[in-house]
Design a protein around this motif. Structure first.
Motif, mmCIF file in Angstrom:
data_model
loop_
_atom_site.group_PDB
_atom_site.id
_atom_site.type_symbol
_atom_site.label_atom_id
_atom_site.label_comp_id
_atom_site.label_asym_id
_atom_site.label_seq_id
_atom_site.Cartn_x
_atom_site.Cartn_y
_atom_site.Cartn_z
ATOM 1 N N PHE A 1 -2.262 -3.413 2.195
ATOM 2 C CA PHE A 1 -2.521 -4.705 1.572
ATOM 3 C C PHE A 1 -3.780 -4.653 0.713
ATOM 4 O O PHE A 1 -4.788 -4.066 1.112
ATOM 5 N N LYS A 2 -3.706 -5.257 -0.457
ATOM 6 C CA LYS A 2 -4.886 -5.492 -1.279
ATOM 7 C C LYS A 2 -5.569 -6.773 -0.842
ATOM 8 O O LYS A 2 -6.794 -6.884 -0.849
ATOM 9 N N LYS A 3 -4.769 -7.778 -0.473
ATOM 10 C CA LYS A 3 -5.282 -9.049 0.022
ATOM 11 C C LYS A 3 -4.311 -9.599 1.065
ATOM 12 O O LYS A 3 -3.126 -9.785 0.792
ATOM 13 N N LYS A 4 -4.804 -9.858 2.252
ATOM 14 C CA LYS A 4 -4.005 -10.503 3.285
ATOM 15 C C LYS A 4 -4.119 -12.022 3.139
ATOM 16 O O LYS A 4 -5.003 -12.532 2.453
ATOM 17 N N LEU A 5 -3.247 -12.725 3.821
ATOM 18 C CA LEU A 5 -3.271 -14.184 3.762
ATOM 19 C C LEU A 5 -4.612 -14.744 4.204
ATOM 20 O O LEU A 5 -5.076 -15.766 3.679
ATOM 21 N N SER A 6 -5.251 -14.092 5.145
ATOM 22 C CA SER A 6 -6.510 -14.589 5.697
ATOM 23 C C SER A 6 -7.715 -14.280 4.817
ATOM 24 O O SER A 6 -8.807 -14.809 5.051
ATOM 25 N N ASP A 7 -7.532 -13.451 3.797
ATOM 26 C CA ASP A 7 -8.650 -13.053 2.933
ATOM 27 C C ASP A 7 -8.852 -14.073 1.812
ATOM 28 O O ASP A 7 -7.892 -14.585 1.235
ATOM 29 N N GLY A 8 -10.100 -14.332 1.472
ATOM 30 C CA GLY A 8 -10.410 -15.173 0.328
ATOM 31 C C GLY A 8 -10.074 -16.631 0.552
ATOM 32 O O GLY A 8 -9.801 -17.081 1.666
ATOM 33 N N ARG A 9 -10.075 -17.379 -0.561
ATOM 34 C CA ARG A 9 -9.866 -18.823 -0.480
ATOM 35 C C ARG A 9 -8.403 -19.233 -0.546
ATOM 36 O O ARG A 9 -8.028 -20.281 -0.038
ATOM 37 N N GLN A 10 -7.572 -18.417 -1.194
ATOM 38 C CA GLN A 10 -6.153 -18.759 -1.320
ATOM 39 C C GLN A 10 -5.390 -18.203 -0.115
ATOM 40 O O GLN A 10 -5.135 -16.996 -0.029
ATOM 41 N N LYS A 11 -5.044 -19.080 0.803
ATOM 42 C CA LYS A 11 -4.405 -18.665 2.052
ATOM 43 C C LYS A 11 -2.887 -18.632 1.970
ATOM 44 O O LYS A 11 -2.227 -18.329 2.967
ATOM 45 N N ASN A 12 -2.336 -18.951 0.814
ATOM 46 C CA ASN A 12 -0.883 -19.010 0.684
ATOM 47 C C ASN A 12 -0.308 -17.882 -0.157
ATOM 48 O O ASN A 12 0.885 -17.882 -0.482
ATOM 49 N N ILE A 13 -1.132 -16.908 -0.531
ATOM 50 C CA ILE A 13 -0.647 -15.746 -1.267
ATOM 51 C C ILE A 13 -1.254 -14.484 -0.664
ATOM 52 O O ILE A 13 -2.323 -14.514 -0.056
ATOM 53 N N ALA A 14 -0.555 -13.372 -0.843
ATOM 54 C CA ALA A 14 -1.055 -12.075 -0.410
ATOM 55 C C ALA A 14 -0.691 -11.046 -1.472
ATOM 56 O O ALA A 14 0.169 -11.305 -2.332
ATOM 57 N N PHE A 15 -1.335 -9.899 -1.430
ATOM 58 C CA PHE A 15 -1.022 -8.814 -2.357
ATOM 59 C C PHE A 15 -0.892 -7.515 -1.568
ATOM 60 O O PHE A 15 -1.771 -7.176 -0.772
ATOM 61 N N VAL A 16 0.208 -6.810 -1.800
ATOM 62 C CA VAL A 16 0.380 -5.485 -1.212
ATOM 63 C C VAL A 16 0.382 -4.457 -2.330
ATOM 64 O O VAL A 16 0.499 -4.799 -3.515
ATOM 65 N N LEU A 17 0.268 -3.192 -1.950
ATOM 66 C CA LEU A 17 0.264 -2.100 -2.909
ATOM 67 C C LEU A 17 1.513 -1.255 -2.718
ATOM 68 O O LEU A 17 1.872 -0.912 -1.587
#
Length: 316
Positions: free
Chosen positions: A116-132
């Motif tokens: 994951f580049k960004k999990k749901l729990s990361d940052g301010r946007q809790k409704n999106i995630a990024f995988v690689l």
């Protein structure tokens, strides 16, 4: 049967299709639709079955992913792609897959060892995630809520929702995509604190469609997202975005293009000419497809709905 234009596919270069194709099949529900073999490369066209229109040629479909493999790259220890998100060669941002239950999808992907580049729990946007993906391309995850069930996720509900590219001047880009190619503006999102805007476009020929009022695009396919970082259009020091295909200044290739499929390409060739776009390969002069550039230099392929007849699929 589809009659209007569609955003047919997004092309990404990959190092090893024997790694990339199983990744997209296992984790996102893609299925190989067609393989096109050239002298030095192969094109693997993947689609998620729920987005495939029965009876239509693959050239008339929307929401396809084209993986391009240049022969030998899988054995080259120095081969890697530009994922479009690292300075100084940013440009293409990501593809986005919408899922039925994003919480459960994230759990499954993590359990399967997907990075994951960004999990749901990361940052301010809790409704999106990024995988690689295996080549380092970013895949955004959003929720479409289709047949959502508590504690479950079903690959059959997944959709290739959109492709994101960064643009220098949104006025020029919106003029091009709307008035030349015929895209409709679905939604505009402005983020004042972070100083950027997102423009979501798609083809829509329904009589009831009204531009720029769509509130939920998550169940669509074939969306183009234009990201504008404020100020680039007036910054004399800004050198522009990398289009994914050039190798100047040490850049690597990665993102290839989007493809627009239309019933009659000749109807928009004159519009492309009038806008002043650069043709890489003009439609009709070297076969039944063409390539041209948008205002930022990104490549766009154009062909007619019937260019990919049949359903034959070659093995890897």
């Amino acid at each position: 049967m589809l009659q209007g234009p569609v955003l047919n596919h997004t092309c990404l270069r990959v190092k090893d299709p024997k790694v990339s194709i199983p990744f997209y099949e296992k984790h996102f529900g893609f299925v190989k639709q067609k393989v096109i073999n050239g002298d030095s490369f192969s094109l693997y066209i993947l689609g998620i079955p729920n987005s495939i229109e029965p009876g239509a040629n693959w050239g008339a479909q929307s929401g396809l992913l084209e993986l391009k493999h240049d022969f030998g790259s899988e054995n080259d220890p120095n081969f890697s792609v530009n994922n479009g998100n690292d300075a100084p060669h940013r440009g293409f941002g990501h593809i986005c897959v919408s899922v039925d239950n994003i919480v459960e999808s994230e759990k499954k992907l993590l359990a399967d060892g997907v990075q994951f580049k960004k999990k749901l729990s990361d940052g301010r946007q809790k409704n999106i995630a990024f995988v690689l993906d295996p080549d380092g391309y970013w895949i955004e995850l959003i929720e479409n809520g289709i047949n959502k069930q508590e504690g479950k996720t079903d690959l059959a509900t997944y959709k290739l929702n959109h492709t994101m590219v960064r643009v220098t001047d949104p006025k020029k880009s919106l003029d091009f995509y709307r008035n030349v190619l015929g895209f409709k503006l679905l939604t505009t999102l402005n983020f004042e604190e972070a100083k950027f805007s997102l423009y979501f476009l798609a083809f829509d020929d329904s009589e009831s469609f009204v531009e720029n009022v769509s509130t939920d695009n998550s169940q669509r396919t074939g969306i183009l997202e234009l990201t504008h970082n404020w100020g680039t259009e007036s910054d004399p020091e800004f050198k522009g975005y990398h289009n994914g295909n050039t190798t100047e200044d040490g850049a690597k290739r990665g993102y290839g293009h989007i493809c627009v499929s239309v019933k009659d390409p000749l109807e928009i060739v004159s519009k492309i000419d009038s806008f002043g776009s650069e043709w890489i390969q003009k439609y009709g002069e070297a076969g039944e497809l063409g390539f041209f550039r948008d205002p930022d230099g990104y490549e766009i392929e154009i062909f007619h709905h019937g260019i990919l007849p049949g359903t034959e699929v070659a093995s890897l």
